[in-house]
Write a protein that holds these residues in place. Structure first.
Motif, PDB file in Angstrom:
ATOM      1  N   LEU A   1       3.280  11.504  18.982  1.00  0.00           N
ATOM      2  CA  LEU A   1       3.911  12.357  20.025  1.00  0.00           C
ATOM      3  C   LEU A   1       4.518  13.883  19.242  1.00  0.00           C
ATOM      4  N   ARG A   2       5.452  13.489  18.413  1.00  0.00           N
ATOM      5  CA  ARG A   2       5.853  14.819  17.786  1.00  0.00           C
ATOM      6  C   ARG A   2       5.026  15.798  17.385  1.00  0.00           C
TER       7      ARG A   2
ATOM      8  N   GLN B   1       3.296  -1.377  28.862  1.00  0.00           N
ATOM      9  CA  GLN B   1       2.755  -1.317  27.475  1.00  0.00           C
ATOM     10  C   GLN B   1       2.254  -2.593  26.684  1.00  0.00           C
TER      11      GLN B   1
ATOM     12  N   THR C   1       4.120   5.891  17.310  1.00  0.00           N
ATOM     13  CA  THR C   1       3.743   6.666  18.629  1.00  0.00           C
ATOM     14  C   THR C   1       4.724   7.934  18.609  1.00  0.00           C
ATOM     15  N   GLY C   2       5.958   7.676  18.291  1.00  0.00           N
ATOM     16  CA  GLY C   2       7.171   9.003  18.104  1.00  0.00           C
ATOM     17  C   GLY C   2       6.313   9.776  17.110  1.00  0.00           C
TER      18      GLY C   2
ATOM     19  N   ALA D   1      14.336  10.035  27.133  1.00  0.00           N
ATOM     20  CA  ALA D   1      13.622   9.115  28.069  1.00  0.00           C
ATOM     21  C   ALA D   1      12.618   8.961  27.529  1.00  0.00           C
ATOM     22  N   LEU D   2      11.770   7.544  27.949  1.00  0.00           N
ATOM     23  CA  LEU D   2      10.681   7.236  27.388  1.00  0.00           C
ATOM     24  C   LEU D   2       9.310   8.061  28.222  1.00  0.00           C
ATOM     25  N   VAL D   3       8.444   8.569  27.290  1.00  0.00           N
ATOM     26  CA  VAL D   3       7.184   9.220  28.058  1.00  0.00           C
ATOM     27  C   VAL D   3       6.523   8.148  28.974  1.00  0.00           C
TER      28      VAL D   3
ATOM     29  N   ARG E   1      17.602  14.821  13.611  1.00  0.00           N
ATOM     30  CA  ARG E   1      16.294  15.079  14.193  1.00  0.00           C
ATOM     31  C   ARG E   1      16.815  15.784  15.689  1.00  0.00           C
TER      32      ARG E   1
ATOM     33  N   ARG F   1       6.780  -0.204  24.019  1.00  0.00           N
ATOM     34  CA  ARG F   1       8.136   0.038  24.328  1.00  0.00           C
ATOM     35  C   ARG F   1       8.431  -0.313  25.807  1.00  0.00           C
TER      36      ARG F   1
ATOM     37  N   MET G   1      11.011  13.363  25.777  1.00  0.00           N
ATOM     38  CA  MET G   1      11.523  13.371  24.539  1.00  0.00           C
ATOM     39  C   MET G   1      12.850  13.859  24.382  1.00  0.00           C
TER      40      MET G   1
ATOM     41  N   GLY H   1       7.119   1.519  17.382  1.00  0.00           N
ATOM     42  CA  GLY H   1       7.650   2.200  18.345  1.00  0.00           C
ATOM     43  C   GLY H   1       6.701   2.287  19.680  1.00  0.00           C
ATOM     44  N   PHE H   2       5.822   1.320  19.545  1.00  0.00           N
ATOM     45  CA  PHE H   2       4.850   0.855  20.689  1.00  0.00           C
ATOM     46  C   PHE H   2       4.547  -0.538  20.361  1.00  0.00           C
TER      47      PHE H   2
ATOM     48  N   VAL I   1       1.205   7.493  26.718  1.00  0.00           N
ATOM     49  CA  VAL I   1       1.455   6.845  25.367  1.00  0.00           C
ATOM     50  C   VAL I   1       0.479   5.755  25.404  1.00  0.00           C
TER      51      VAL I   1
HETATM   52  P1  AMP Z   1      10.658   7.309  18.009  1.00  0.00           P
HETATM   53  O1  AMP Z   1      10.178   8.257  16.932  1.00  0.00           O
HETATM   54  O2  AMP Z   1       9.719   5.960  18.081  1.00  0.00           O
HETATM   55  O3  AMP Z   1      12.163   7.204  18.317  1.00  0.00           O
HETATM   56  O4  AMP Z   1      10.174   8.293  19.244  1.00  0.00           O
HETATM   57  C1  AMP Z   1      10.768   9.243  19.858  1.00  0.00           C
HETATM   58  C2  AMP Z   1      10.507   9.515  21.202  1.00  0.00           C
HETATM   59  O5  AMP Z   1       9.060   9.528  21.579  1.00  0.00           O
HETATM   60  C3  AMP Z   1      11.170   8.495  22.298  1.00  0.00           C
HETATM   61  O6  AMP Z   1      12.729   8.572  22.365  1.00  0.00           O
HETATM   62  C4  AMP Z   1      10.244   8.580  23.454  1.00  0.00           C
HETATM   63  O7  AMP Z   1      10.516   9.656  24.092  1.00  0.00           O
HETATM   64  C5  AMP Z   1       8.794   8.744  22.726  1.00  0.00           C
HETATM   65  N1  AMP Z   1       8.316   7.805  22.308  1.00  0.00           N
HETATM   66  C6  AMP Z   1       7.885   7.106  21.344  1.00  0.00           C
HETATM   67  N2  AMP Z   1       7.012   5.976  21.439  1.00  0.00           N
HETATM   68  C7  AMP Z   1       6.874   5.826  23.029  1.00  0.00           C
HETATM   69  C8  AMP Z   1       6.478   4.690  23.802  1.00  0.00           C
HETATM   70  N3  AMP Z   1       5.812   3.547  23.324  1.00  0.00           N
HETATM   71  N4  AMP Z   1       6.694   4.724  24.928  1.00  0.00           N
HETATM   72  C9  AMP Z   1       7.318   5.838  25.617  1.00  0.00           C
HETATM   73  N5  AMP Z   1       7.804   6.727  24.823  1.00  0.00           N
HETATM   74  C10 AMP Z   1       7.717   6.902  23.588  1.00  0.00           C
END
Ligand code: AMP
Length: 183
Positions: free
Chosen positions: A35-36, A90, A31-32, A57-59, A127, A86, A53, A83-84, A64
């Motif tokens: 989202l990116r 969810q 999911t990261g 904080a969490l989205v 990053r 979280r 992000m 990453g899901f 998600v």
């Molecule tokens: P990651 O690459 O998994 O470290 O995710 C980077 C950022 O994306 C996190 O710090 C959150 O802001 C957001 N993110 C990724 N996955 C989730 C999730 N399952 N729930 C909420 N936010 C997420």
């Protein structure tokens, strides 16, 4: 095989996911990464997610979960979710989605690394969300919102905890040992 990685930022989820996808041919959903990509493409989801992000904080869950529902249909021969989930919300949504498909999770791997080691790893990664203030927030978000999943999946009886301090190869060897029980 349906597999989830739970672990703090910097635990090596992405790196180990690449190894697993190469060797086990699972569909990889980070999911990261998703989202990116949305942030980069400036889609409505990306524009909404970006502020969370950047703050570490969490989205919001509904955003998600929407991303995951969209992609999970592509996962025909098993999947690795990295990453899901979280949050507990969810995890409950995921259980519901998978129950509808009659394909529950097989195993949840917790990659455990102490905070001080995470801090060093993340600070050297470079990053956009790897600066000290944001790292601190991401670790707080992990401990308060994500760590309860360890209990949640322990209760379902599918959690395997792995000590993820060590080289990439050492940690991957431990993961393989767990996964080979499910092949
Ligand atoms: P990651 O690459 O998994 O470290 O995710 C980077 C950022 O994306 C996190 O710090 C959150 O802001 C957001 N993110 C990724 N996955 C989730 C999730 N399952 N729930 C909420 N936010 C997420």
């Amino acid at each position: 095989m349906r597999l989830v990685f739970v672990g703090p930022p910097g635990a090596g989820k992405g790196t180990q996911a690449e190894n697993i996808v190469r060797d086990y041919g699972l569909f990889h959903l980070s999911t990261g990464d998703a989202l990116r990509a949305a942030v980069k493409a400036k889609t409505p989801i990306g524009l909404e997610a970006e502020k969370y992000m950047n703050a570490g904080a969490l989205v919001p869950d509904e955003v998600v979960i929407g991303v995951v529902v969209e992609r999970l249909d592509e996962a025909k021969s098993g999947c690795l979710l990295d990453g899901f989930p979280r949050t507990i919300a969810q995890a409950e949504a995921l259980d519901k989605i998978l129950a509808e498909k009659n394909s529950p999770l097989d195993v949840v791997i917790e990659l455990a690394v102490p905070d001080d080691e995470l801090f060093t790893r993340l600070a050297s990664r470079g990053r956009a969300d790897d600066n000290p203030d944001v790292i601190k927030q991401r670790l707080v978000a992990y401990h308060t919102q994500t760590e309860p999943l360890v209990d949640y999946y322990t209760k379902s009886g599918i959690l395997k905890k792995i000590d993820a301090v060590g080289t990439i190869e050492e940690v991957y060897a431990k993961i393989k040992k767990v996964l080979d029980e499910y092949k």
